[in-house]
Design a protein around this motif. Sequence first.
Motif, PDB file in Angstrom:
ATOM      1  N   PRO A 144       0.832  -1.218   0.000  1.00  0.00           N
ATOM      2  CA  PRO A 144       0.000   0.000   0.000  1.00  0.00           C
ATOM      3  C   PRO A 144       0.861   1.260   0.000  1.00  0.00           C
ATOM      4  N   THR A 145       0.502   2.203  -0.862  1.00  0.00           N
ATOM      5  CA  THR A 145       1.188   3.495  -0.830  1.00  0.00           C
ATOM      6  C   THR A 145       0.680   4.261   0.386  1.00  0.00           C
ATOM      7  N   ASP A 146       1.552   5.029   0.974  1.00  0.00           N
ATOM      8  CA  ASP A 146       1.214   5.717   2.213  1.00  0.00           C
ATOM      9  C   ASP A 146       0.503   7.031   1.914  1.00  0.00           C
ATOM     10  N   GLY A 359       5.197   7.674  -8.163  1.00  0.00           N
ATOM     11  CA  GLY A 359       4.458   8.343  -7.093  1.00  0.00           C
ATOM     12  C   GLY A 359       3.913   7.396  -6.041  1.00  0.00           C
ATOM     13  N   GLY A 360       4.176   6.100  -6.198  1.00  0.00           N
ATOM     14  CA  GLY A 360       3.738   5.112  -5.200  1.00  0.00           C
ATOM     15  C   GLY A 360       4.695   5.101  -4.020  1.00  0.00           C
ATOM     16  N   ILE A 361       4.590   6.090  -3.170  1.00  0.00           N
ATOM     17  CA  ILE A 361       5.547   6.293  -2.071  1.00  0.00           C
ATOM     18  C   ILE A 361       5.106   5.546  -0.821  1.00  0.00           C
ATOM     19  N   ARG A 362       6.040   4.847  -0.211  1.00  0.00           N
ATOM     20  CA  ARG A 362       5.763   4.133   1.045  1.00  0.00           C
ATOM     21  C   ARG A 362       6.185   4.996   2.222  1.00  0.00           C
ATOM     22  N   GLY A 363       5.537   4.790   3.368  1.00  0.00           N
ATOM     23  CA  GLY A 363       5.839   5.640   4.514  1.00  0.00           C
ATOM     24  C   GLY A 363       5.585   4.976   5.843  1.00  0.00           C
ATOM     25  N   GLY A 364       5.042   5.754   6.774  1.00  0.00           N
ATOM     26  CA  GLY A 364       4.873   5.299   8.156  1.00  0.00           C
ATOM     27  C   GLY A 364       3.942   4.119   8.313  1.00  0.00           C
ATOM     28  N   VAL A 365       2.947   3.981   7.425  1.00  0.00           N
ATOM     29  CA  VAL A 365       2.003   2.862   7.539  1.00  0.00           C
ATOM     30  C   VAL A 365       2.744   1.537   7.411  1.00  0.00           C
ATOM     31  N   SER A 366       3.670   1.436   6.450  1.00  0.00           N
ATOM     32  CA  SER A 366       4.433   0.194   6.264  1.00  0.00           C
ATOM     33  C   SER A 366       5.290  -0.113   7.489  1.00  0.00           C
ATOM     34  N   TYR A 387      12.327  -0.580   6.532  1.00  0.00           N
ATOM     35  CA  TYR A 387      12.884   0.748   6.788  1.00  0.00           C
ATOM     36  C   TYR A 387      13.704   1.229   5.592  1.00  0.00           C
ATOM     37  N   CYS A 388      14.500   0.341   5.016  1.00  0.00           N
ATOM     38  CA  CYS A 388      15.308   0.710   3.845  1.00  0.00           C
ATOM     39  C   CYS A 388      14.420   1.145   2.685  1.00  0.00           C
ATOM     40  N   VAL A 389      13.355   0.379   2.423  1.00  0.00           N
ATOM     41  CA  VAL A 389      12.450   0.697   1.312  1.00  0.00           C
ATOM     42  C   VAL A 389      11.748   2.036   1.552  1.00  0.00           C
ATOM     43  N   VAL A 390      11.279   2.251   2.775  1.00  0.00           N
ATOM     44  CA  VAL A 390      10.551   3.483   3.105  1.00  0.00           C
ATOM     45  C   VAL A 390      11.448   4.708   2.986  1.00  0.00           C
ATOM     46  N   VAL A 391      12.662   4.625   3.515  1.00  0.00           N
ATOM     47  CA  VAL A 391      13.586   5.767   3.446  1.00  0.00           C
ATOM     48  C   VAL A 391      13.920   6.100   1.994  1.00  0.00           C
ATOM     49  N   PHE A 392      14.204   5.056   1.188  1.00  0.00           N
ATOM     50  CA  PHE A 392      14.464   5.281  -0.239  1.00  0.00           C
ATOM     51  C   PHE A 392      13.255   5.917  -0.904  1.00  0.00           C
ATOM     52  N   SER A 393      12.084   5.380  -0.609  1.00  0.00           N
ATOM     53  CA  SER A 393      10.855   5.844  -1.244  1.00  0.00           C
ATOM     54  C   SER A 393      10.594   7.327  -0.956  1.00  0.00           C
ATOM     55  N   ILE A 394      10.707   7.693   0.319  1.00  0.00           N
ATOM     56  CA  ILE A 394      10.401   9.077   0.702  1.00  0.00           C
ATOM     57  C   ILE A 394      11.457  10.054   0.183  1.00  0.00           C
TER      58      ILE A 394
END
Length: 426
Positions: A144-146, A359-366, A387-394
């Motif tokens: 899910p995108t955040d 634009g499918g950004i991952r964040g705090g929800v993941s 955490y690695c995926v979220v930091v890269f994504s944001i």
Amino acid sequence: MELYYSFSALIVLASIFAYLNYRFLKLPSTIGIMVIAIVVSIILVSFGETFLPRTFWHLHDLMSGIDFTEVLMGAMLNFLLFAGGIHINIDDLKEQFRPVVIFSTAGVVISTFVVGFGMFYLLPFLGINLPFIYCLLFGALISPTDPVAVLSILKQANVSKSLETKVAGESLFNDGMAVVIFSVVLQLAIGKEVDLGLESIGLLLLKEAGGGLLLGIVLGWVTSRLMREVDDYIISVLVTLSVVMGGYLIARQMHISGPLTMVAAGLFMGNFNVRFKMKSITQDYLIKFWELIDEILNAVLFLFIGFELLMIKDLKHFIVPGLVAIVIVLLARVISIWGPTKLMKTTFSPQTVKVLVWGGIRGGVSIALAMSIPKSEYSEIILSITYCVVVFSIIVQGLTIAKVANPNKIAKEEQELGNITSDESR
């Protein structure tokens, strides 16, 4: 009082980091705060115990004393989703109804399985043997995108209204599907018996997502009628606060989706209230109040994400698996967007698909879902990779989405596609 002290410390740090970012980094506010928090975390993890032991342990205790999953999923997310929903035009959403629904349902399912299979077959080459069910669990929480990250970053990107509605709409609604998949897979992972029949999962989704949407509409309708009778900005603010806080308690008691309840309530109230003549001062206060709430909580949330690094042991051992996961997640995003677009009647230009993917950004929800996994030999691996995926994504996707989203190129491609379609119809 401990919660008060913790929140006070986070607000102080968020304001300091926001100031430093504004003066020196000049990044989008939320990303800048997170970047500074990550840098501080890396310094403290590397040298803190030797040179700044008191600071290191104060921050470590602060983060460990806060249940990130409960704080985000049970409190902050409700305010942020309501604030996001209240600013979306329902007419724009109706125009993009088909792609939003397909991306937020079928897209999540496709991405979950692509990520699950990809991690299962590639991680063994790195010496990590993660059972398939846990690979699928990672796929469910990272797909899910955040909505918070997406809505925050979309404000900085100059994209067309239709494209913004597609991306924002998907991120607001895909939580319901993702939470159902995550819940089912988690039960299987911890050894509980789960009825995997299509009827059983369908009923669970109907209760979780459908119940949340229905409750949100009811709350939105009732409170909008109340606000229509009393056109006062103080009462209007109090009423919207009661919808968010009271609505979450009702949703929790009924075991339905709190996030979708907030999205539906925000959408309904934001669009119902424009149909009657609200005093300009009331409307102005209401909009500014929720914009302020949105900005403050976004700052705290991204600070949270940055400081979560303090809670992950030996993150450096999972950097390479994290990079592999980033590639797999991006590939899954391409497949989950490109595949459904080929089945829709609406034609998507290559540039539009590119923006939807990036634009499918991952964040705090993941991260919150990853932290909700019961402690086991695999939970630390999943949290670190997440955490690695979220930091890269944001950071990477968030900072480059404005460059990827070239409005002139999108408009040109859509015009060419429109001309081709009209020629074919003749």
